[in-house]
Design an enzyme around this catalytic site. Structure first.
Site, PDB file in Angstrom:
ATOM      1  N   ARG A   1      35.268  -8.929   4.473  1.00 23.23           N
ATOM      2  CA  ARG A   1      33.978  -9.168   4.628  1.00 23.23           C
ATOM      3  C   ARG A   1      33.745 -10.377   5.664  1.00 23.23           C
ATOM      4  O   ARG A   1      34.952 -11.041   6.159  1.00 23.23           O
ATOM      5  CB  ARG A   1      33.531  -9.754   3.146  1.00 23.23           C
ATOM      6  CG  ARG A   1      34.344 -11.258   2.753  1.00 23.23           C
ATOM      7  CD  ARG A   1      33.868 -11.556   0.983  1.00 23.23           C
ATOM      8  NE  ARG A   1      32.527 -11.945   1.199  1.00 23.23           N
ATOM      9  CZ  ARG A   1      31.454 -11.474   0.590  1.00 23.23           C
ATOM     10  NH1 ARG A   1      31.781 -10.276  -0.247  1.00 23.23           N
ATOM     11  NH2 ARG A   1      30.373 -12.042   0.559  1.00 23.23           N
TER      12      ARG A   1
ATOM     13  N   LYS B   1      23.829 -13.581  -1.889  1.00 22.55           N
ATOM     14  CA  LYS B   1      22.437 -13.454  -2.284  1.00 22.55           C
ATOM     15  C   LYS B   1      21.971 -14.330  -3.261  1.00 22.55           C
ATOM     16  O   LYS B   1      21.172 -15.002  -3.320  1.00 22.55           O
ATOM     17  CB  LYS B   1      21.927 -11.910  -2.617  1.00 22.55           C
ATOM     18  CG  LYS B   1      22.172 -10.996  -1.404  1.00 22.55           C
ATOM     19  CD  LYS B   1      21.365  -9.833  -1.953  1.00 22.55           C
ATOM     20  CE  LYS B   1      22.219  -8.592  -1.638  1.00 22.55           C
ATOM     21  NZ  LYS B   1      23.058  -8.027  -2.801  1.00 22.55           N
TER      22      LYS B   1
ATOM     23  N   GLU C   1      22.475  -3.852  -3.109  1.00 23.87           N
ATOM     24  CA  GLU C   1      21.939  -3.967  -4.590  1.00 23.87           C
ATOM     25  C   GLU C   1      20.590  -4.959  -4.098  1.00 23.87           C
ATOM     26  O   GLU C   1      20.522  -5.816  -3.291  1.00 23.87           O
ATOM     27  CB  GLU C   1      22.582  -5.020  -5.236  1.00 23.87           C
ATOM     28  CG  GLU C   1      21.829  -5.020  -6.604  1.00 23.87           C
ATOM     29  CD  GLU C   1      22.672  -5.909  -7.733  1.00 23.87           C
ATOM     30  OE1 GLU C   1      23.853  -6.357  -7.353  1.00 23.87           O
ATOM     31  OE2 GLU C   1      22.232  -6.244  -8.710  1.00 23.87           O
TER      32      GLU C   1
HETATM   33  P1  ATP Z   1      26.143 -10.724  -1.996  1.00 23.60           P
HETATM   34  O1  ATP Z   1      26.950 -11.440  -2.969  1.00 23.60           O
HETATM   35  O2  ATP Z   1      25.743 -11.349  -0.954  1.00 23.60           O
HETATM   36  O3  ATP Z   1      25.002 -10.192  -2.745  1.00 23.60           O
HETATM   37  P2  ATP Z   1      27.260  -8.063  -2.390  1.00 23.60           P
HETATM   38  O4  ATP Z   1      28.558  -7.386  -2.006  1.00 23.60           O
HETATM   39  O5  ATP Z   1      27.146  -8.161  -3.842  1.00 23.60           O
HETATM   40  O6  ATP Z   1      26.875  -9.458  -1.631  1.00 23.60           O
HETATM   41  P3  ATP Z   1      25.594  -5.973  -1.996  1.00 23.60           P
HETATM   42  O7  ATP Z   1      24.225  -5.866  -1.769  1.00 23.60           O
HETATM   43  O8  ATP Z   1      26.247  -5.315  -3.156  1.00 23.60           O
HETATM   44  O9  ATP Z   1      25.959  -7.366  -1.851  1.00 23.60           O
HETATM   45  O10 ATP Z   1      26.366  -5.436  -0.571  1.00 23.60           O
HETATM   46  C1  ATP Z   1      25.913  -4.055   0.072  1.00 23.60           C
HETATM   47  C2  ATP Z   1      26.992  -3.570   1.021  1.00 23.60           C
HETATM   48  O11 ATP Z   1      27.302  -4.834   1.825  1.00 23.60           O
HETATM   49  C3  ATP Z   1      28.546  -3.587   0.233  1.00 23.60           C
HETATM   50  O12 ATP Z   1      28.855  -2.434   0.642  1.00 23.60           O
HETATM   51  C4  ATP Z   1      29.162  -4.717   0.704  1.00 23.60           C
HETATM   52  O13 ATP Z   1      30.546  -4.716   0.570  1.00 23.60           O
HETATM   53  C5  ATP Z   1      28.819  -5.301   1.868  1.00 23.60           C
HETATM   54  N1  ATP Z   1      28.896  -6.876   2.149  1.00 23.60           N
HETATM   55  C6  ATP Z   1      28.352  -7.510   1.592  1.00 23.60           C
HETATM   56  N2  ATP Z   1      28.503  -8.917   1.974  1.00 23.60           N
HETATM   57  C7  ATP Z   1      29.474  -8.623   3.023  1.00 23.60           C
HETATM   58  C8  ATP Z   1      29.976  -9.684   3.975  1.00 23.60           C
HETATM   59  N3  ATP Z   1      30.075 -10.767   3.926  1.00 23.60           N
HETATM   60  N4  ATP Z   1      30.566  -9.006   5.033  1.00 23.60           N
HETATM   61  C9  ATP Z   1      30.901  -7.459   4.983  1.00 23.60           C
HETATM   62  N5  ATP Z   1      30.203  -6.839   4.152  1.00 23.60           N
HETATM   63  C10 ATP Z   1      29.474  -7.421   2.952  1.00 23.60           C
HETATM   64 MG    MG Z   2      26.536  -7.353  -5.329  1.00 22.98          MG
END
Ligand code: ATP
Ligand code: MG
Length: 553
Positions: A257, A267, A33
């Site tokens: 994760r 983020k 995102e």
């Molecule tokens: P954040 O809370 O940091 O924004 P998110 O999962 O909401 O994390 P996205 O931008 O939606 O962030 O994630 C993009 C991809 O990265 C998704 O497929 C997610 O599963 C993966 N991802 C995000 N954080 C992690 C992590 N800590 N370890 C492994 N994969 C991750």
């Molecule tokens: Mg997200």
């Protein structure tokens, strides 16, 4: 790369699927995102998704999952692309969920027509109240039995902007008593009168994650849609939409994760640190972001190696930050040139070296590199800067560095013997006087003298100055997220130390932005983006040894 390893569970699934002919071409996607900069957790998902198609063929799409107009920005899209490329990966197609808004809208209409979705005028609170609990079924909304025609009309009017934010939602009509709470008539569209970073004001209704993600996978014929464990309970819904819409059967697989000690990794929280000025920006070298790690001096190779070592599992755990540091140290040991910098200087005068004379010594750049990294010239003269901590007036036992009467080797140069030292009125040592042994020059030493200690130095007449920034963990506890209170209560007040004026050998005046160096006996360093030719600024990437592992014992 690390040693041969066994297949992880996703590789096993893929090998089976390819062998059985279930899919001919493997297609994965990385779906960030664009609401912030990517962090080391994302690196794990990037290495996994792109790594799979590198290994098994097929390709990986980059899909910006931009269904929330309020938090998304083009700045983030750009930075995320740059970070993926820097890590060493290239996507096949650059795609945006927002490009599918029209198609997703049609899917919603298709569900309505099949009697599988309805417009609900209940408030958010009412919807929450009638959801039930994991042990009690929910109750039907009073709007659940509306006719298809009425739902179609209302949904069109939602799209046309006839209702304010929150007035109604579109819900899938599934099962209000499902044991899976997500299956209890989930909201699939909501009204949001907000400008979107790509579609502008075209839309005032936006699909929810669950209604956008699987369908986008399907539109792109993604074979293996890999996400983190939080989405396990979403899989049933993911499959339900694909089945009811009768579209390409993408499948969702979940892995653990990455959680890393002494940092936070969302983020949203990293944005707070940026907005509240706790750090200097998304690329502050203390941040766990890819841009922060890059600025700190990390190499893409070391981050990929780290992701390889932590592996892919189905159970959550907490990885030691020191493993990441180990990986970069290991890579830089092989690739970084050895240079000399004095961070806490004290003057050394070589009493028997002629005044005004200097000579050029040759330094081997990297004994650990296959080609030794070549050589460079290092000027030597009568007055040198050495590290204050390398002199002890009253030496401790087993002290092999400088002390009155003691001998050490100056790296790449001569053996010196400490003859005397000068103190100021406060009792601080200000100058050390040594004699040197002319026959002891490195590489052509005929002196027959053996010394145990070698210290680094910089010729005072030739030294350049630089600012040096040394970092420590951003938080004082291993898991700031799971402590009581706010995660920011656990910030490390000493996470940055700035040395305003260190002395560096002249070779470093030409340091390049991407070059990394080992400051002998000090650690690995690289130029910071704040650096200018007039004012050099170096970041410490990592120390030579794991200082924390020692301190904790
Ligand atoms: P954040 O809370 O940091 O924004 P998110 O999962 O909401 O994390 P996205 O931008 O939606 O962030 O994630 C993009 C991809 O990265 C998704 O497929 C997610 O599963 C993966 N991802 C995000 N954080 C992690 C992590 N800590 N370890 C492994 N994969 C991750
Ligand atoms: Mg997200």
């Amino acid at each position: 790369m690390s040693e041969e390893r066994s297949l992880n569970f996703i590789e096993e699934i893929i090998e089976n699927d390819l062998q059985s002919g279930k899919y001919e071409t493997l297609i994965t996607r990385f779906p960030p995102e664009p609401n912030g900069y990517l962090h080391i957790g994302h690196a794990k998902a990037i290495c996994l998704n792109f790594g799979l198609t590198q290994k098994y063929g097929g390709y990986t799409n980059l899909r910006f999952d931009d269904t929330n107009p309020v938090t998304e920005k083009t700045e983030y899209v750009d930075s995320q692309q740059a970070d993926i490329r820097w890590l060493g990966f290239e996507w096949k197609n650059e795609l945006y969920t927002s490009d599918y808004f029209e198609q997703l809208y049609k899917f919603a209409v298709q569900l309505i027509e099949a009697g599988l979705a309805y417009v609900d005028h209940s408030t958010a609170e009412e919807i929450a109240q009638t959801k039930g609990t994991p042990t009690e079924p929910g109750t039907d909304s009073q709007y659940r039995s509306r006719s298809v025609a009425e739902n179609l009309d209302l949904f069109t009017r939602m799209r046309n902007g006839e209702f304010p934010d929150g007035a109604c939602t579109l819900r899938a009509k599934i099962d209000m008593s499902s044991p899976n709470m997500l299956m209890r008539d989930p909201i699939i569209y909501r009204i949001k009168h907000a400008e979107h970073h790509r579609t502008g004001n075209t839309w005032c209704i936006y699909p929810m994650y669950d209604f956008a993600h699987g369908q986008s996978d399907s539109i792109e014929s993604i074979t293996h849609s890999i996400c983190t464990l939080e989405y396990v309970s979403h899989r049933e819904l993911y499959d339900w939409f694909i089945e009811k819409l009768n579209i390409f059967p993408s499948h969702q697989y979940e892995f653990a994760r990455l959680n890393l000690t002494y940092t936070v990794m969302s983020k949203r929280k990293l944005l707070q640190l940026v907005n509240e000025g706790v750090v200097s920006g998304w690329d502050d070298p203390r941040m766990p972001t890819i841009s922060g790690l890059r600025r700190r001096g990390y190499t893409p190779e070391s981050i990929r190696e780290f992701c390889e070592r932590i592996g892919i599992a189905k159970r959550e755990n907490l990885i030691e930050l020191s493993l990441l540091e180990f990986c970069v140290r290991e890579h830089l040991n092989k690739t970084a040139n050895r240079v000399m910098a004095v961070l806490d200087p004290i003057k050394m005068v070589i009493t028997n070296y002629p005044e005004g004379q200097s000579e050029v010594l040759i330094g081997e750049n990297n004994p650990e590199a296959e080609d030794k990294g070549g050589t460079r010239e290092i000027p030597f003269s009568k007055e040198l800067w050495i590290e204050r901590e390398d002199f002890m007036e009253e030496p401790a036992k087993k002290w092999f560095r400088l002390a009155p009467g003691a001998m050490v080797r100056l790296k790449f140069a001569y053996i010196v013997k400490c003859e005397d030292f000068v103190k100021d009125e406060n009792g601080n040592v200000t100058e050390i006087h040594c004699s040197y042994i002319p026959e002891s020059k490195s590489g052509e030493d005929t002196s027959g003298i053996n010394v145990k200690g070698t210290i680094h130095w910089v010729s005072a007449a030739h030294a350049k100055t630089a600012e040096i920034r040394i970092y420590d963990r951003l938080f004082t506890v291993e898991s700031p997220d799971s402590e009581e209170g706010d995660f920011k209560d656990y910030l490390n007040p000493d996470s940055i130390k700035v040395i305003k004026e260190a002395f560096i050998e002249p070779y470093l005046a030409d340091a390049k932005q991407d070059a990394r160096y080992q400051f002998i006996r000090k650690g690995y360093y690289s130029l910071d983006t704040d650096s200018t030719p007039e004012k050099l600024v170096f970041n410490q990437t990592v120390g030579l040894k794991d200082a924390w592992a020692k301190a904790k014992k």
